[in-house]
Write a protein that holds these residues in place. Structure first.
Motif, short mmCIF file in Angstrom:
data_model
loop_
_atom_site.label_atom_id
_atom_site.label_comp_id
_atom_site.label_asym_id
_atom_site.label_seq_id
_atom_site.Cartn_x
_atom_site.Cartn_y
_atom_site.Cartn_z
N THR A 1 0.83 -1.21 0.00
CA THR A 1 0.00 0.00 0.00
C THR A 1 0.86 1.25 0.00
O THR A 1 1.46 1.58 1.00
CB THR A 1 -0.96 0.14 1.21
OG1 THR A 1 -0.84 -0.97 2.03
CG2 THR A 1 -2.35 0.37 0.77
N ALA A 2 0.90 1.94 -1.08
CA ALA A 2 1.72 3.14 -1.17
C ALA A 2 1.04 4.29 -0.42
O ALA A 2 0.46 5.19 -1.00
CB ALA A 2 1.96 3.51 -2.63
N MET A 3 1.10 4.20 0.90
CA MET A 3 0.48 5.22 1.75
C MET A 3 1.49 5.61 2.83
O MET A 3 2.26 4.77 3.29
CB MET A 3 -0.74 4.65 2.48
CG MET A 3 -1.84 4.16 1.59
SD MET A 3 -3.10 5.41 1.41
CE MET A 3 -3.86 4.78 -0.07
N VAL A 4 1.44 6.86 3.25
CA VAL A 4 2.29 7.31 4.34
C VAL A 4 1.45 7.25 5.62
O VAL A 4 0.49 8.00 5.75
CB VAL A 4 2.79 8.75 4.10
CG1 VAL A 4 3.75 9.16 5.20
CG2 VAL A 4 3.46 8.85 2.74
N PRO A 5 1.79 6.34 6.54
CA PRO A 5 0.92 6.09 7.70
C PRO A 5 0.61 7.33 8.51
O PRO A 5 -0.52 7.50 8.97
CB PRO A 5 1.72 5.09 8.54
CG PRO A 5 2.69 4.47 7.60
CD PRO A 5 2.98 5.48 6.54
N GLU A 6 1.61 8.21 8.69
CA GLU A 6 1.40 9.37 9.55
C GLU A 6 0.54 10.45 8.89
O GLU A 6 0.09 11.37 9.54
CB GLU A 6 2.76 10.01 9.94
CG GLU A 6 3.61 9.15 10.85
CD GLU A 6 3.09 9.13 12.28
OE1 GLU A 6 2.25 9.97 12.63
OE2 GLU A 6 3.51 8.23 13.03
N MET A 7 0.34 10.35 7.60
CA MET A 7 -0.43 11.40 6.92
C MET A 7 -1.90 11.01 6.83
O MET A 7 -2.27 9.85 6.94
CB MET A 7 0.17 11.68 5.55
CG MET A 7 1.58 12.27 5.65
SD MET A 7 2.40 12.50 4.06
CE MET A 7 1.67 14.04 3.51
N GLN B 1 -4.62 13.62 2.60
CA GLN B 1 -3.25 13.89 2.13
C GLN B 1 -2.72 12.73 1.31
O GLN B 1 -2.08 12.92 0.28
CB GLN B 1 -2.33 14.16 3.32
CG GLN B 1 -2.55 15.53 3.95
CD GLN B 1 -1.77 15.71 5.23
OE1 GLN B 1 -1.43 14.74 5.91
NE2 GLN B 1 -1.49 16.95 5.57
N ILE C 1 -1.36 12.53 -2.63
CA ILE C 1 0.08 12.64 -2.46
C ILE C 1 0.79 12.82 -3.81
O ILE C 1 0.55 12.10 -4.76
CB ILE C 1 0.58 11.37 -1.73
CG1 ILE C 1 1.53 11.75 -0.65
CG2 ILE C 1 1.25 10.40 -2.63
CD1 ILE C 1 1.72 10.63 0.32
N LYS D 1 -2.59 5.47 9.39
CA LYS D 1 -2.14 4.40 10.29
C LYS D 1 -3.30 3.86 11.13
O LYS D 1 -3.20 2.78 11.69
CB LYS D 1 -1.01 4.90 11.20
CG LYS D 1 -1.42 5.97 12.18
CD LYS D 1 -0.26 6.45 13.02
CE LYS D 1 -0.70 7.68 13.81
NZ LYS D 1 0.40 8.35 14.48
#
Ligand code: ATP
Ligand code: MG
Lengths: 251, 323
Positions: free
Chosen positions: A96-102, A106, A110, A153
């Motif tokens: 999963t191309a996701m940034v957990p903290e964002m 967002q 991205i 997250k």
């Protein structure tokens, strides 16, 4: 010579003679591949067969050493992910191309944030638009999450894949590549992802689906493409092969 | 409403803010010379310099990289500026050259880290020594004399606010903080910085040029360190080649106390400022109370641990809360 008829039959993606080396490893050996509009293709093969290598070339993560790629008949060179996305090729990765903290909003935008002002890299983001369109996109794939500001997250693996699919849809992908998107997912979440693929087919979107679970792939695929040791070893309508035959073929 | 509390608690600088308010109140009670106008002026004096360095470090750490060379750049930039002024350069041009040297060092840090693929911790450790050596060599054994007659009021003059008279540099710090905060939170480039540090592969796969983002952050961090060094040397009207020695540790401490996560992708400009305010406050109260100054390092160390523990706990709590 009727050009109109030609474009109608033109595969949305066509690869001719793709070759890729990783140092001494010959990961793709002269692979031809094509996909028609609205077609679901199950890409199967043992570990190290070259499946990910093929789709990474299509999604711009790697570039081929030899061979040509045609998108809707046009010869293209996919030099980076942003080029692939610009051509309408979106990829759903296993991780999963996701940034957990964002936040969900967002992550949805991205690298492609809608701007109120300025140009990409020097722009002021339109946060209201991001929140609105992210939620619309999620509803579009039947996901009802807490809110656009929830950090990723806090989502389950299946919800994250749902956001990734909604994101791909929002950017009007023509071709959706799914590289083992159901690993680590529960049975229920897996079925949800499979349902999404079937729904997208109805919208005329082409999907290339990689999975080691042939029982997942077989029912939703129109065509099965099998690879082994960097070569394409089979390419046939899903109706002409059973799961058992597929298992024997690739192992 | 509950959602707001959760979002607030999840903010990286929350722990530092709470500690700051608590200590401020406590110190005001235990020492009546603490919250006095004279002392507040003294307290604010060195804040802009450390805060500006800490902000640069914070952004770089958010992007997933590190810079140990800021203390050396802090010394090198004003060295270059003062030497050029001695050679008859106009002040503005000399300062610009000092800043450009800093940016160049940031570029070097980025180049070594990104092209040669070694950890920035190592690359900038090397730069710490190289830049310092450069400053010492430039000074040539005899530190240049700061031009005493130079008008520095535009940068470090007294700002009469009635109760306190901080330096003008405080305004520069506030302006830089506002701009950087805006870039991080409201501009697409800020999102790219968080994404680059928060999950580099996801950022790359979504088409962000992560190396360019990091390079920009390396250069920004170094330039801010150079500017802070120029402020300090203009404030004390002295330039010595060891200016800023050890400053990198204080700046990193301020950033960490302010909630930046060394793993990248988490942090805030406000945190860097509050972290700086806290470190300076500890130093101030120790001096006021006549405590052995060597306890300063102990206090800063303890505060790093307390702030990070508190931070982790509030963030965990925030995640556990259902909004
Ligand atoms: N980045 C890389 N560097 C070097 N070799 C690689 C790299 N990526 C893949 N390979 C090699 O290329 C070959 C094909 O790998 P690829 O990842 O395409 O296989 P795959 O079919 O996706 O396998 P799996 O089902 O395990 O994901 C393998 O031998 C692999 O070790
Ligand atoms: Mg693979």
């Amino acid at each position: 010579m009727s050009t109109a008829a030609n474009t109608a039959e033109e595969p949305i993606i066509k690869c001719v003679g793709l070759q890729k080396w990783y140092g001494a490893v010959h990961a793709l050996k002269n692979v031809d591949f094509h996909a028609a509009r609205g077609e679901v293709i199950g890409l199967v093969g043992d570990n190290g067969a070259g499946k990910s290598t093929l789709i990474k070339i299509l999604s711009g993560v790697h570039t081929q050493d030899k061979g040509d790629i045609f998108i809707e008949g046009r010869n293209v060179s996919i030099t980076g992910p942003e080029v692939a996305m610009g051509l309408g090729i979106e990829t759903i990765y296993q991780y999963t191309a996701m940034v957990p903290e964002m936040s969900i909003a967002q992550n949805f935008f991205i690298g492609r944030e809608p701007l109120k002002f300025g140009r990409p890299g020097l722009g002021i983001v339109d946060r209201a638009k991001m929140a609105r369109e992210a939620m619309e996109g999620l509803r579009g794939v039947g996901l009802h999450l807490r809110g656009p500001d929830t950090p990723v997250k806090a989502l389950s693996g299946g919800q994250r894949q749902g956001v990734a699919i909604a994101r791909a849809m929002h950017f009007r992908s023509k071709v959706l590549i799914l590289d083992e998107p159901t690993n680590h997912l529960s049975v229920k979440e897996t079925n949800k992802v499979l349902d999404h693929v079937v729904e997208l087919k109805g919208l005329g979107i082409t999907s290339i689906f990689i999975s080691h679970n042939l029982h997942h792939i077989h029912p939703i695929s129109d065509r099965i493409v099998a690879m082994a040791r960097g070569e394409k070893i089979a390419d046939l309508p899903a109706g002409e092969i059973s799961v058992d035959e597929m298992t024997r073929m690739i192992s | 409403m509950k959602l707001n509390v959760r979002n607030l608690m999840a903010r990286p600088e929350m722990a530092a803010l709470l500690i700051f308010v608590a200590l401020f109140v406590v110190f005001s009670f235990i020492n009546d010379r603490f919250f006095a106008t004279g002392n507040m002026t003294v307290y604010l004096q060195p804040i802009p310099e450390l805060a500006i360095v800490a902000m640069g470090i914070t952004i770089l750490i958010i992007a997933g990289e590190f810079d140990l060379s800021v203390g050396s750049v802090f010394g090198l930039s004003p060295m270059v500026t003062v030497l050029l002024m001695q050679n008859g350069w106009p002040t503005a041009a000399a300062i610009l050259a000092g800043l450009m040297i800093a940016a160049l060092i940031g570029f070097g840090n980025g180049l070594i880290t990104l092209k040669l693929k070694i950890p920035s911790f190592i690359a900038t450790l090397g730069m710490l020594f190289m830049a310092r050596s450069f400053a010492v060599v430039l000074a040539g054994g005899f530190p240049p004399i700061f031009p005493r007659e130079l008008d520095v009021s535009w940068l470090v003059g007294r700002l009469d606010l009635g109760l306190v008279t901080p330096r003008v540099s405080l305004l520069y710090m506030i302006a830089i903080a506002l701009v950087l905060g805006f870039v991080l939170r409201r501009m697409d480039f800020g999102h790219w910085i968080f994404a680059t540090g928060g999950h580099p592969q996801a950022a790359r796969d979504m088409g962000i040029k992560t190396e360019r983002v990091k390079m920009a952050c390396f250069m920004l961090c170094a330039t801010l360190a150079g500017f802070a060094g120029i402020i300090q040397s203009f404030r004390v009207k002295v330039i010595v080649p060891n200016l800023g020695t050890g400053l990198e540790m204080q700046a990193i401490a301020a950033a960490v106390i302010g909630g930046v996560a060394l793993t990248g992708g988490v942090g805030s400009i406000l945190g860097a400022v509050v972290g700086t305010l806290l470190i300076a406050m500890i130093e101030n109260i120790l001096i006021l109370s006549g405590v052995n100054a060597n306890w300063f390092m102990f206090a800063v160390g303890a505060m790093i641990v307390v702030a990070v523990v508190l931070n982790t706990q509030t963030r965990l709590k925030a995640e556990g809360m259902k909004g």
